[in-house]
Design an enzyme around this catalytic site. Structure first.
Site, PDB file in Angstrom:
ATOM      1  N   TYR A   1      -6.109 -20.257 -19.090  1.00 45.60           N
ATOM      2  CA  TYR A   1      -6.155 -21.527 -19.462  1.00 45.60           C
ATOM      3  C   TYR A   1      -5.577 -21.881 -20.892  1.00 45.60           C
ATOM      4  O   TYR A   1      -5.539 -23.046 -21.247  1.00 45.60           O
ATOM      5  CB  TYR A   1      -7.212 -22.249 -19.065  1.00 45.60           C
ATOM      6  CG  TYR A   1      -8.640 -21.923 -19.797  1.00 45.60           C
ATOM      7  CD1 TYR A   1      -8.662 -22.285 -21.126  1.00 45.60           C
ATOM      8  CD2 TYR A   1      -9.638 -21.147 -19.249  1.00 45.60           C
ATOM      9  CE1 TYR A   1      -9.674 -21.562 -21.978  1.00 45.60           C
ATOM     10  CE2 TYR A   1     -10.558 -20.567 -19.892  1.00 45.60           C
ATOM     11  CZ  TYR A   1     -10.787 -20.997 -21.228  1.00 45.60           C
ATOM     12  OH  TYR A   1     -11.851 -20.653 -22.032  1.00 45.60           O
TER      13      TYR A   1
ATOM     14  N   CYS B   1     -39.696 -16.239  21.187  1.00 44.75           N
ATOM     15  CA  CYS B   1     -39.879 -15.633  22.186  1.00 44.75           C
ATOM     16  C   CYS B   1     -41.110 -14.823  22.339  1.00 44.75           C
ATOM     17  O   CYS B   1     -41.609 -14.150  23.375  1.00 44.75           O
ATOM     18  CB  CYS B   1     -38.627 -14.444  22.783  1.00 44.75           C
ATOM     19  SG  CYS B   1     -38.527 -13.063  21.474  1.00 44.75           S
TER      20      CYS B   1
ATOM     21  N   LYS C   1      -6.978 -32.276 -21.790  1.00 45.19           N
ATOM     22  CA  LYS C   1      -6.547 -31.560 -23.268  1.00 45.19           C
ATOM     23  C   LYS C   1      -5.169 -32.358 -23.808  1.00 45.19           C
ATOM     24  O   LYS C   1      -4.477 -32.814 -22.955  1.00 45.19           O
ATOM     25  CB  LYS C   1      -6.018 -30.317 -23.096  1.00 45.19           C
ATOM     26  CG  LYS C   1      -7.291 -29.291 -22.360  1.00 45.19           C
ATOM     27  CD  LYS C   1      -6.758 -27.960 -22.247  1.00 45.19           C
ATOM     28  CE  LYS C   1      -7.766 -27.046 -21.712  1.00 45.19           C
ATOM     29  NZ  LYS C   1      -7.533 -25.621 -21.460  1.00 45.19           N
TER      30      LYS C   1
ATOM     31  N   LYS D   1     -17.274 -33.896 -16.180  1.00 43.72           N
ATOM     32  CA  LYS D   1     -17.866 -33.087 -15.035  1.00 43.72           C
ATOM     33  C   LYS D   1     -18.171 -33.838 -13.817  1.00 43.72           C
ATOM     34  O   LYS D   1     -17.973 -35.071 -13.676  1.00 43.72           O
ATOM     35  CB  LYS D   1     -19.316 -33.092 -15.843  1.00 43.72           C
ATOM     36  CG  LYS D   1     -19.325 -32.333 -17.149  1.00 43.72           C
ATOM     37  CD  LYS D   1     -19.202 -30.855 -16.731  1.00 43.72           C
ATOM     38  CE  LYS D   1     -20.791 -30.096 -16.652  1.00 43.72           C
ATOM     39  NZ  LYS D   1     -20.495 -28.686 -16.935  1.00 43.72           N
TER      40      LYS D   1
ATOM     41  N   ASP E   1       0.865  -1.053   0.035  1.00 42.63           N
ATOM     42  CA  ASP E   1       0.164  -0.052   0.048  1.00 42.63           C
ATOM     43  C   ASP E   1       0.843   1.260  -0.032  1.00 42.63           C
ATOM     44  O   ASP E   1       0.510   2.368  -0.695  1.00 42.63           O
ATOM     45  CB  ASP E   1      -1.024   0.096   1.197  1.00 42.63           C
ATOM     46  CG  ASP E   1      -2.090  -0.955   1.248  1.00 42.63           C
ATOM     47  OD1 ASP E   1      -2.351  -1.201   0.072  1.00 42.63           O
ATOM     48  OD2 ASP E   1      -2.710  -1.376   2.272  1.00 42.63           O
TER      49      ASP E   1
ATOM     50  N   CYS F   1     -33.980 -12.416  23.715  1.00 44.48           N
ATOM     51  CA  CYS F   1     -34.916 -13.474  23.001  1.00 44.48           C
ATOM     52  C   CYS F   1     -33.867 -14.729  22.944  1.00 44.48           C
ATOM     53  O   CYS F   1     -32.567 -14.498  22.784  1.00 44.48           O
ATOM     54  CB  CYS F   1     -35.020 -13.366  21.438  1.00 44.48           C
ATOM     55  SG  CYS F   1     -35.753 -14.884  20.708  1.00 44.48           S
TER      56      CYS F   1
ATOM     57  N   CYS G   1     -36.326 -10.033  15.057  1.00 38.55           N
ATOM     58  CA  CYS G   1     -36.950 -10.056  16.289  1.00 38.55           C
ATOM     59  C   CYS G   1     -36.608  -8.940  17.315  1.00 38.55           C
ATOM     60  O   CYS G   1     -35.434  -8.636  17.111  1.00 38.55           O
ATOM     61  CB  CYS G   1     -36.671 -11.480  17.101  1.00 38.55           C
ATOM     62  SG  CYS G   1     -36.769 -11.418  18.878  1.00 38.55           S
TER      63      CYS G   1
ATOM     64  N   GLU H   1      -6.921 -30.074 -15.884  1.00 42.21           N
ATOM     65  CA  GLU H   1      -7.062 -28.561 -15.391  1.00 42.21           C
ATOM     66  C   GLU H   1      -8.504 -28.594 -14.635  1.00 42.21           C
ATOM     67  O   GLU H   1      -9.301 -29.241 -15.190  1.00 42.21           O
ATOM     68  CB  GLU H   1      -7.201 -27.630 -16.183  1.00 42.21           C
ATOM     69  CG  GLU H   1      -5.721 -27.648 -17.224  1.00 42.21           C
ATOM     70  CD  GLU H   1      -5.853 -26.467 -18.392  1.00 42.21           C
ATOM     71  OE1 GLU H   1      -7.049 -25.718 -18.499  1.00 42.21           O
ATOM     72  OE2 GLU H   1      -5.136 -26.333 -19.240  1.00 42.21           O
TER      73      GLU H   1
ATOM     74  N   ASP I   1     -15.806 -22.478 -12.683  1.00 39.74           N
ATOM     75  CA  ASP I   1     -17.220 -22.066 -13.101  1.00 39.74           C
ATOM     76  C   ASP I   1     -17.241 -20.535 -13.059  1.00 39.74           C
ATOM     77  O   ASP I   1     -17.548 -20.089 -12.011  1.00 39.74           O
ATOM     78  CB  ASP I   1     -18.279 -22.810 -11.933  1.00 39.74           C
ATOM     79  CG  ASP I   1     -19.652 -23.023 -12.881  1.00 39.74           C
ATOM     80  OD1 ASP I   1     -19.594 -22.677 -13.986  1.00 39.74           O
ATOM     81  OD2 ASP I   1     -20.382 -23.524 -12.267  1.00 39.74           O
TER      82      ASP I   1
ATOM     83  N   LYS J   1     -11.735 -27.553 -14.052  1.00 37.33           N
ATOM     84  CA  LYS J   1     -12.730 -26.452 -14.792  1.00 37.33           C
ATOM     85  C   LYS J   1     -13.244 -25.586 -13.929  1.00 37.33           C
ATOM     86  O   LYS J   1     -14.341 -26.225 -13.114  1.00 37.33           O
ATOM     87  CB  LYS J   1     -13.846 -27.387 -15.628  1.00 37.33           C
ATOM     88  CG  LYS J   1     -14.558 -26.587 -16.580  1.00 37.33           C
ATOM     89  CD  LYS J   1     -15.463 -27.529 -17.489  1.00 37.33           C
ATOM     90  CE  LYS J   1     -16.424 -26.662 -18.561  1.00 37.33           C
ATOM     91  NZ  LYS J   1     -17.058 -26.048 -18.003  1.00 37.33           N
TER      92      LYS J   1
ATOM     93  N   CYS K   1     -42.116 -13.442  16.861  1.00 34.82           N
ATOM     94  CA  CYS K   1     -40.886 -14.213  17.210  1.00 34.82           C
ATOM     95  C   CYS K   1     -41.385 -15.538  17.571  1.00 34.82           C
ATOM     96  O   CYS K   1     -42.073 -15.684  18.458  1.00 34.82           O
ATOM     97  CB  CYS K   1     -40.012 -13.636  18.171  1.00 34.82           C
ATOM     98  SG  CYS K   1     -38.447 -14.898  18.337  1.00 34.82           S
TER      99      CYS K   1
HETATM  100  O1  D41 Z   1     -11.283 -23.524 -16.446  1.00 41.36           O
HETATM  101  C1  D41 Z   1     -12.146 -23.406 -17.326  1.00 41.36           C
HETATM  102  N1  D41 Z   1     -13.412 -23.136 -17.413  1.00 41.36           N
HETATM  103  C2  D41 Z   1     -11.759 -23.994 -18.566  1.00 41.36           C
HETATM  104  C3  D41 Z   1     -12.384 -23.991 -19.768  1.00 41.36           C
HETATM  105  C4  D41 Z   1     -10.349 -24.367 -19.031  1.00 41.36           C
HETATM  106  N2  D41 Z   1      -9.785 -24.730 -17.980  1.00 41.36           N
HETATM  107  N3  D41 Z   1      -9.869 -24.866 -20.126  1.00 41.36           N
HETATM  108  C5  D41 Z   1     -10.783 -24.684 -21.345  1.00 41.36           C
HETATM  109  N4  D41 Z   1     -10.305 -25.021 -22.238  1.00 41.36           N
HETATM  110  C6  D41 Z   1     -11.164 -25.103 -23.458  1.00 41.36           C
HETATM  111  C7  D41 Z   1     -10.697 -25.353 -24.658  1.00 41.36           C
HETATM  112  C8  D41 Z   1      -9.949 -26.566 -24.607  1.00 41.36           C
HETATM  113  C9  D41 Z   1     -11.594 -25.114 -25.785  1.00 41.36           C
HETATM  114  C10 D41 Z   1      -9.347 -24.256 -25.196  1.00 41.36           C
HETATM  115  C11 D41 Z   1     -12.183 -24.103 -21.040  1.00 41.36           C
HETATM  116  C12 D41 Z   1     -12.697 -23.904 -22.322  1.00 41.36           C
HETATM  117  N5  D41 Z   1     -12.456 -24.382 -23.505  1.00 41.36           N
HETATM  118  C13 D41 Z   1     -14.225 -23.499 -22.284  1.00 41.36           C
HETATM  119  N6  D41 Z   1     -15.078 -23.356 -21.260  1.00 41.36           N
HETATM  120  C14 D41 Z   1     -16.186 -22.941 -21.714  1.00 41.36           C
HETATM  121  C15 D41 Z   1     -16.121 -23.019 -23.115  1.00 41.36           C
HETATM  122  C16 D41 Z   1     -15.144 -23.373 -23.623  1.00 41.36           C
END
Ligand code: D41
Length: 666
Positions: free
Chosen positions: A226, A411, A290, A314, A38, A431, A426, A115, A119, A117, A408
């Protein structure tokens, strides 16, 4: 300072700040404290104010600057951002591996990168000669929205790359919100009467898609990179190499990414990640697998809109459908009434769920949730399960709407809804439900850490009138305790001992344990550092409080309000009489003065917070992450990655025994 000196110092400060951003965000291993960071930042801000001619858009001070936009422009992606095919089980992953081999005409193992994935919201950033020029959302994969000004506000997005970046780099990543930050954001929104976000992903996406970048800047966003789109001026032969290069340029990649020799290792990785899914600080909905070699990726190519060389494996869904049998009302520490759905038990992501929060009446009305409804419940991270939506098609007409009670349920006191608040409260601070929750909070791990004071015991103590406030805890006798149900003499003794030990907690913990609104661990420490004692804090005016760096009007208001209530002052008197610490002890130069400690693994002789408190008492500093400035890493049972990092950085490691000797307890 001459103009030339200022120019040079400004350059130097920017370099330093970029470097420390890299240590913090990419390496997760800061070299300097937040306070030191900072200071650098403020020095740069002040110099730029004095010499505005040197302000450039890529200065770390210029993350938020742009005016709100009317609408987002569009950005075509040079190379389409493809989507991913899903695999729902191991068999489908093995089929994927087989397909890859068949296509390539080989039966040798294929190397994969696995990796988490994340959200969140997919985005692409474009760097030209190392400078961020455009940032966009994934959109439909071909064209996204121009959210450059918003992405610039995310601290983990470098405005200038480090090292030796290529001429042009299109880099792809996922913007996310950490679960803790998401909860905190929703808590604040509820307090301000704004609707909560349904989940961290919506919160992240909603925050990036704001026309006013100042709103995005106020949201705790984070990003992991990524992959890449078009890259000019640099060749790669594997995806793993791409990830290493991104890191070297200051673009944070996920440290959990793993290079796997074959599909078996990728499946193992999935299982490992699934085990720690609940402990991850962010939401991950699976693993992306991948093909590592880029020449093989090119040969495999893509079909329709997804590559043949990658798949999303998934995790089991954390949503499920069930029926609401009843809606009950829970009364919290501050009197807030929370409606809770009692449901037919159902498994959600591997855990049985019977109750789910409905937040407040507004949320119930918005989702139109009724007793008897079939609903979708969701569990995110370690968040309390919640009802996301009603399956209206399943309605029979027998469902009953819910109304907050006017009294409430615990109480019988009047329930009010303050203007601008979503919550019903409340009004009776005595309470029993509120008292119980306040005591539980007081005794909790991060507050007074009183072992053995569980829910059932607290309920008995309050219901039998033995404890009316947290002060009474310290005047309980062994006889009183032994008279309780299921309380053996030994447990009574243990509890008394735990209470005795808790008297050693430092004043900041005591302050935090009082449960004053907006005064959590961090704020409590700031306040005690400034005022030195709880008594002095109690006398402070709102103005005085607001003059403390980091304390805003909200905190100031609720502190003043707390100490203005006579019943709170009476509790404080009791705590003081019991011998709790109200005054910060100043040990001029303790034996550990200036020494920085970090713990990894479990200690056998005390809890981690006890050890940290001991260190602070002896003049040392306890921190949670290892850097070059750490003096000792204390290694307990089952140490984590901090041990590894200590070794990498050459920081001295000591055993628990050595630590105990050092603090005079060995
Ligand atoms: O972490 C992720 N959400 C993630 C999404 C990731 N680690 N790698 C990704 N790699 C790809 C490709 C293989 C097509 C380059 C992705 C996604 N695609 C992706 N997520 C949503 C649509 C595509």
């Amino acid at each position: 300072m001459t103009k030339e000196e200022a120019r040079r110092r400004i350059e130097e400060l920017r370099e330093l700040i970029r470097y420390h951003n890299y240590r913090y965000y990419v390496l997760d291993s800061p070299e300097i404290s937040d306070a030191e960071y900072d200071r650098l930042f403020r020095e740069l801000q002040e110099l730029e104010e004095k010499f505005p001619e040197f302000v450039t858009p890529d200065s770390p001070t210029q993350r938020v600057g742009a005016q709100p936009a009317e609408e987002f422009g569009t950005v075509p992606h040079t190379i389409p951002m493809l989507s991913l095919d899903n695999a729902m089980d191991e068999e489908e992953v093995r089929e994927f591996d087989e397909r890859v081999k068949r296509f390539l005409g080989t039966d040798e193992d294929i190397e994969y990168v696995a990796e988490p994935k994340l959200d969140g919201l997919g985005v692409e950033l474009v760097y030209e000669r190392g400078r961020l020029v455009v940032g966009s959302t994934r959109g439909d994969g071909f064209v996204g929205e121009d959210v450059t000004q918003n992405l610039r506000t995310i601290r983990a997005v470098p405005l200038v790359l480090l090292g030796d970046p290529p001429e042009r780099l299109e880099v792809r990543g996922e913007v996310i919100m950490h679960i803790e930050d998401f909860r905190e954001l929703n808590r604040r929104r509820a307090e301000e009467g704004e609707p909560p976000f349904a989940n961290p992903r919506n919160a992240a996406a909603g925050s990036v898609r704001q026309l006013d970048p100042r709103i995005t800047a106020s949201r705790p966003l984070d990003i992991f990179f990524y992959g890449v789109g078009q890259v000019v001026g640099r060749e790669f032969s594997t995806h793993w190499e791409v990830l290493q290069a991104l890191r070297s340029w200051g673009l944070r990649t996920n440290p959990l990414n793993r290079l796997c020799r074959n599909v078996d290792e990728a499946v193992d990785y999935y299982r490992e990640l699934l085990k720690i899914r609940e402990e991850l600080p962010y939401e991950a909905d699976g693993v992306v697998i991948k093909v590592n070699r880029l020449d093989l990726q090119r040969r495999l190519g893509e079909k329709a809109r997804s590559p043949r060389w990658a798949i999303a494996y998934k995790f089991p869904p954390r949503q499920a459908t069930t029926v609401i049998k009843d809606i009950v009302v829970q009364v919290g520490r501050t009197g807030v009434l929370t409606p809770v759905a009692i449901m037919e038990p159902v498994h959600v992501g591997g855990v049985e769920v019977k109750r789910a929060t409905l937040h407040n009446q507004d949320e119930i009305d918005k989702k139109d949730v009724r007793i008897g409804d079939t609903v979708i419940v969701q569990r995110a991270g370690d968040v309390i399960p919640e009802v996301v939506a009603v399956v209206k098609e399943r309605r029979t007409g027998k469902e009953r709407p819910f109304r907050m009670p006017e009294r409430c349920p615990v109480c019988g006191a009047k329930v009010v809804r303050l203007p601008d608040e979503a919550a019903h409260r409340c009004t009776n601070s005595a309470c029993p439900a509120q008292v119980k929750e306040r005591i539980r909070y007081f005794a909790s791990k991060n507050a007074m850490d009183i072992e053995g004071l569980g829910v059932k015991l607290v309920a008995q103590l309050v219901d039998r009138g033995l404890v009316k406030d947290v002060g009474d805890l310290y005047f309980l006798t062994k006889e009183q305790l032994a008279s309780l149900d299921r309380m053996a003499e030994k447990s009574a003794e243990n509890l008394l001992e735990a209470l005795e030990r808790s008297k050693e907690r430092e004043p900041a913990r005591v302050l935090c344990a009082l449960g004053i609104r907006h005064v959590g661990e961090h704020v409590a420490r700031v306040l005690m550092d400034h005022f030195g004692s709880i008594d002095r804090l109690a006398e402070a005016s709102a103005d005085e409080l607001e003059s403390v760096p980091g304390i805003g009007p909200e905190v100031a208001g609720s502190v003043v309000d707390f100490f203005s209530h006579e019943e709170n002052m009476r509790v404080l008197e009791k705590l003081k009489r019991a011998g709790l610490k109200f005054e910060v002890e100043k040990e001029a130069a303790g034996p550990l003065s200036g020494k920085k400690f970090v713990f990894t693994g479990t200690l056998s002789s005390m809890t981690r917070s006890e050890a940290e408190e001991l260190i602070r008492k002896l003049g040392g500093e306890a921190s949670s992450s290892v850097s070059r400035r750490t003096d000792y890493v204390v290694v307990g049972e089952n140490p984590g990655s901090k041990l590894e990092r200590a070794r990498q950085l050459g920081v001295k490691t000591i055993t628990e025994e050595e630590f105990l000797r050092m603090v005079g307890k060995g």
